[in-house]
Design an enzyme around this catalytic site. Sequence first.
Site, short mmCIF file in Angstrom:
data_model
loop_
_atom_site.label_atom_id
_atom_site.label_comp_id
_atom_site.label_asym_id
_atom_site.label_seq_id
_atom_site.Cartn_x
_atom_site.Cartn_y
_atom_site.Cartn_z
N SER A 65 44.04 43.68 47.19
CA SER A 65 43.06 43.31 48.22
C SER A 65 43.00 41.80 48.40
O SER A 65 42.90 41.29 49.53
CB SER A 65 41.68 43.87 47.89
OG SER A 65 41.21 43.38 46.65
N SER A 124 46.45 40.93 42.66
CA SER A 124 45.46 41.83 43.22
C SER A 124 45.89 42.18 44.64
O SER A 124 46.20 41.28 45.43
CB SER A 124 44.07 41.18 43.25
OG SER A 124 43.21 41.85 44.16
#
Length: 353
Positions: A93, A91
Amino acid sequence: MNTIHTIQLMDTHAGGDVSRIVTGGIDLLPGATVREQMEYLRDDADGLRELLLTEPYGIAEMSVDLLVPPCDPQAVAGYIIMEVMGYPIYSGSNTLCTATAVLESGIVAKQEGVQHFKLEAPAGLVNIEATVKNGVVEAVTCEGLPSYIDTYRATINVPDIGEVTYSIAYSGGFYALVEAEALGFKLVREEERALADCAYKIVEAIKAERGFSHYTLGDVGPLPFLHFMGPEERIAEGYVRSRSTTYVHPGVICRSTTGTGTSARLALMHYEGRLALGDKLETVSLRETGFIGTFTGTHTEGAYQVVENTITGRSYVLAKSDIVINCGDPLVYCGNLHHILSDRHSFMAESGQ
């Protein structure tokens, strides 16, 4: 007698997406790689994810990243990503937030200017570039996963919506990519609920019709994500800005545009022949936050042209705290927690901090 445990957290956010970094209180996990440790949590100890992403401790819109000692000697730390939909292997973020937490906690000493280190995600090693000014982490650039287009401009009839044109990209998970304007959206915050409802219908229709397989990972489960693409605005030569929104779970729209969503957009732009080496795409969220994706190269994997890319953003520290887990609390279920909880273990202690 009630059993009480404490775990140590650093709450952060990147682009509005809150990531809870677990820095201590969890026992060492079995597994020769961070990927194997993730699989152990997923299959045998899912209680930590459930605890921190549900009431009374959290909500579904948050993420959790468990810091673990790295298995690869090139990395300074490992991290396991937990979200409401499960355990993604990568991911953007969450990587931005974890890199910031590693610096803010002292696992890696801050250096003024630009510094580099590696993290170990379930997907493998991730190169990190951090910019520090006056002791503050002002920007982080991380590698996006190699991304590619699986399906280009297919159509499907979606109940209550009609015919929808979509493409499918892989960028750490499979994404349906759709044009927001074609579905009547301007991608403003007031549309958040309607965007979630629309995305759910499209994703469920595609899932009912077909599945997707990665060229090396094979079956990675049913389609989880949808990315709404706004019109592109050319800011400068090689620099495009676009409003964007990512759906990840029924009722859940990410606060940020997501790093993997931005990587998926880059893959589509490259597939359409609209990217040159070094070109940048800035995605802008419903909350006016943004990430910058940069096209850094390409290579061939079987029938696919795979896009190499980086994601740049900024993460902010929100809080440092101890979470008290009282197993006598009727709102707290400890059944999947006892064998991984310890008040003695801390990743920072293991790192000599």
